[in-house]
Design a protein around this motif. Sequence first.
Motif, PDB file in Angstrom:
ATOM      1  N   PRO A  45     -24.004 -36.219 -22.531  1.00 48.35           N
ATOM      2  CA  PRO A  45     -23.422 -34.821 -22.346  1.00 48.35           C
ATOM      3  C   PRO A  45     -23.839 -33.883 -23.621  1.00 48.35           C
ATOM      4  N   LYS A  46     -23.629 -32.717 -23.456  1.00 45.88           N
ATOM      5  CA  LYS A  46     -24.013 -31.903 -24.518  1.00 45.88           C
ATOM      6  C   LYS A  46     -23.016 -31.828 -25.809  1.00 45.88           C
ATOM      7  N   TYR A  47     -21.787 -32.539 -25.451  1.00 48.87           N
ATOM      8  CA  TYR A  47     -20.802 -32.562 -26.557  1.00 48.87           C
ATOM      9  C   TYR A  47     -21.028 -33.891 -27.313  1.00 48.87           C
ATOM     10  N   PRO A  48     -20.561 -33.571 -28.564  1.00 47.01           N
ATOM     11  CA  PRO A  48     -20.522 -35.184 -29.601  1.00 47.01           C
ATOM     12  C   PRO A  48     -19.428 -35.776 -28.714  1.00 47.01           C
ATOM     13  N   ILE A  49     -19.663 -37.171 -28.744  1.00 49.85           N
ATOM     14  CA  ILE A  49     -19.017 -38.127 -28.134  1.00 49.85           C
ATOM     15  C   ILE A  49     -18.183 -39.149 -28.892  1.00 49.85           C
ATOM     16  N   GLU A  50     -17.156 -39.514 -29.017  1.00 53.54           N
ATOM     17  CA  GLU A  50     -16.762 -40.346 -29.743  1.00 53.54           C
ATOM     18  C   GLU A  50     -15.843 -41.564 -29.001  1.00 53.54           C
ATOM     19  N   LEU A  51     -16.167 -42.725 -29.077  1.00 54.75           N
ATOM     20  CA  LEU A  51     -15.533 -43.696 -28.210  1.00 54.75           C
ATOM     21  C   LEU A  51     -14.612 -44.623 -29.134  1.00 54.75           C
ATOM     22  N   VAL A  52     -13.418 -44.591 -29.051  1.00 54.62           N
ATOM     23  CA  VAL A  52     -12.478 -45.324 -29.940  1.00 54.62           C
ATOM     24  C   VAL A  52     -11.723 -46.365 -29.118  1.00 54.62           C
ATOM     25  N   PHE A  53     -11.861 -47.702 -29.738  1.00 57.76           N
ATOM     26  CA  PHE A  53     -11.063 -48.862 -29.123  1.00 57.76           C
ATOM     27  C   PHE A  53     -10.031 -48.966 -30.228  1.00 57.76           C
TER      28      PHE A  53
ATOM     29  N   ALA B  48     -14.670 -44.819 -14.147  1.00 57.39           N
ATOM     30  CA  ALA B  48     -15.770 -44.539 -15.034  1.00 57.39           C
ATOM     31  C   ALA B  48     -16.590 -43.548 -14.391  1.00 57.39           C
ATOM     32  N   ILE B  49     -16.875 -43.300 -13.361  1.00 59.71           N
ATOM     33  CA  ILE B  49     -17.773 -42.445 -12.461  1.00 59.71           C
ATOM     34  C   ILE B  49     -17.177 -41.007 -12.799  1.00 59.71           C
ATOM     35  N   GLY B  50     -15.907 -40.854 -12.496  1.00 58.10           N
ATOM     36  CA  GLY B  50     -14.950 -39.932 -12.577  1.00 58.10           C
ATOM     37  C   GLY B  50     -15.046 -39.031 -14.048  1.00 58.10           C
ATOM     38  N   ILE B  51     -14.796 -40.096 -14.924  1.00 59.83           N
ATOM     39  CA  ILE B  51     -14.839 -39.579 -16.364  1.00 59.83           C
ATOM     40  C   ILE B  51     -16.346 -39.005 -16.685  1.00 59.83           C
ATOM     41  N   ALA B  52     -17.344 -39.944 -16.278  1.00 62.93           N
ATOM     42  CA  ALA B  52     -18.653 -39.410 -16.811  1.00 62.93           C
ATOM     43  C   ALA B  52     -18.902 -38.234 -16.293  1.00 62.93           C
ATOM     44  N   GLU B  53     -18.576 -37.898 -14.996  1.00 65.21           N
ATOM     45  CA  GLU B  53     -18.852 -36.481 -14.370  1.00 65.21           C
ATOM     46  C   GLU B  53     -18.442 -35.447 -15.130  1.00 65.21           C
ATOM     47  N   PHE B  54     -16.901 -35.679 -15.070  1.00 63.23           N
ATOM     48  CA  PHE B  54     -16.149 -34.615 -15.796  1.00 63.23           C
ATOM     49  C   PHE B  54     -16.887 -34.189 -17.201  1.00 63.23           C
ATOM     50  N   VAL B  55     -17.127 -35.226 -17.981  1.00 64.43           N
ATOM     51  CA  VAL B  55     -17.721 -34.974 -19.304  1.00 64.43           C
ATOM     52  C   VAL B  55     -19.122 -34.486 -19.170  1.00 64.43           C
ATOM     53  N   ASN B  56     -19.829 -34.643 -18.297  1.00 67.22           N
ATOM     54  CA  ASN B  56     -21.245 -34.116 -18.260  1.00 67.22           C
ATOM     55  C   ASN B  56     -21.144 -32.601 -17.528  1.00 67.22           C
ATOM     56  N   ARG B  57     -19.734 -32.308 -16.940  1.00 69.90           N
ATOM     57  CA  ARG B  57     -20.081 -30.774 -16.567  1.00 69.90           C
ATOM     58  C   ARG B  57     -19.329 -30.006 -17.422  1.00 69.90           C
ATOM     59  N   LEU B  58     -18.735 -30.405 -18.537  1.00 67.39           N
ATOM     60  CA  LEU B  58     -18.209 -29.517 -19.766  1.00 67.39           C
ATOM     61  C   LEU B  58     -19.203 -28.663 -20.199  1.00 67.39           C
TER      62      LEU B  58
END
Length: 404
Positions: free
Chosen positions: A261-269, A394-404
Amino acid sequence: MNKKELTEKAKLHLWVLCFEIGERRVGSEANRKATAYVKKVLEESGWKTEATELSVIDWKTDGAILTYNGQLFEVFSSPYSLGCSLQGELIAIHTVDQLKQADMKDKIVLLYGEITSQQIAPKNFPFWNPEEHQYIISLLERGNPKALVCATERNSAIVGGVYPFPLFEDGDFDIPSVYMKDTEGEKLLACTGQIVELESKAVRISETAFNVIARNNVETAKRIVITAHIDTKIGTPGAIDNGTGVSIVLLLAEMLKKQPPKYPIELVFFNGEDYYGVPGQVKYLKQNAGKFGDILLNINIDGVGYREGLSCFSALDIPGNMRGILQEILLNTPEIVEGLPWYQGDHSMFLQNGCPAIAVSSQWLIENIECQDITHTSKDNLSIVGYERVAECAIGIAEFVNRL
Ligand SMILES: [Zn+2]
């Protein structure tokens, strides 16, 4: 990756987390195995990772025994309580007014009825801490009883399916305590004024745990923070709460690497959502103090993948453009619906700091929160997981993030 491949990968992650590793209570060896596992998977997908060390206590018990004159009562050590081996006069208290007036010094106090209707918030819990609870704790500490015996009823709304539930689950509260069923408490009431014996073989152990954070290389604009807690309560393999959430973030790690995606992504556990001191969340708050303005959105995943019903995305304080994109995704994805707002998760911390959030969960769980008996019990295991639900989220979130 298509849905079938993602479903298979989700199965594998969940097998490792919930079957091979199992219960992942904060401070345990299994918890550290789980954080090491996600770190390894993230690095294999090409993410820069960081493990933030947290000082925590682990806790164990070999059980508890309460007796009067040879009669045995069924009791359990309150999680994270100090152990004890003592005897004392039993007194019984069922209201706050009574607690104010009671002479508790050197007594063993049976708490029952009204005063035990709700689990008492841990002393230092930062996100939800009613004054009444703090008042009860201060009265008890001032009264200085030898120990507490807490008789509790079934209360799914507050503590999931746990019955009896521990009134105290607090490693910062130092009066030894045990808990029992309300029905057992009724029997024990007959012993007030008598000398009873109590032993709780509980110990606190200093340990470490970790938050694991991964970042992509984009550093230009505001970032999207995708979160899932990795810890479980004691006594559950934590499949829906929250092995599925962890697995979705691991799937996203792969998907967002292939299609960035074009935004920085931070994955936090996060480590600690199901622990009295929420250490991972507190640490993250400190690390980001004054900097929550740099966060565009939090997506928190917790309670996803229950085999009955659909998944739900609850949009909380999100701006119009995001809402529009979310609506389109929901329209095209019949397996995901818009969820009711709910706040008992890590997204609340972001909301409280002014960030919009999307909470991802199972519709069935959110709607039955008051009557289900799965959460925080051994029933929350792989047999109740719908693996396709996990892949769909996972698919829904990835699509959402990629369309932002
Ligand atoms: Zn959870």
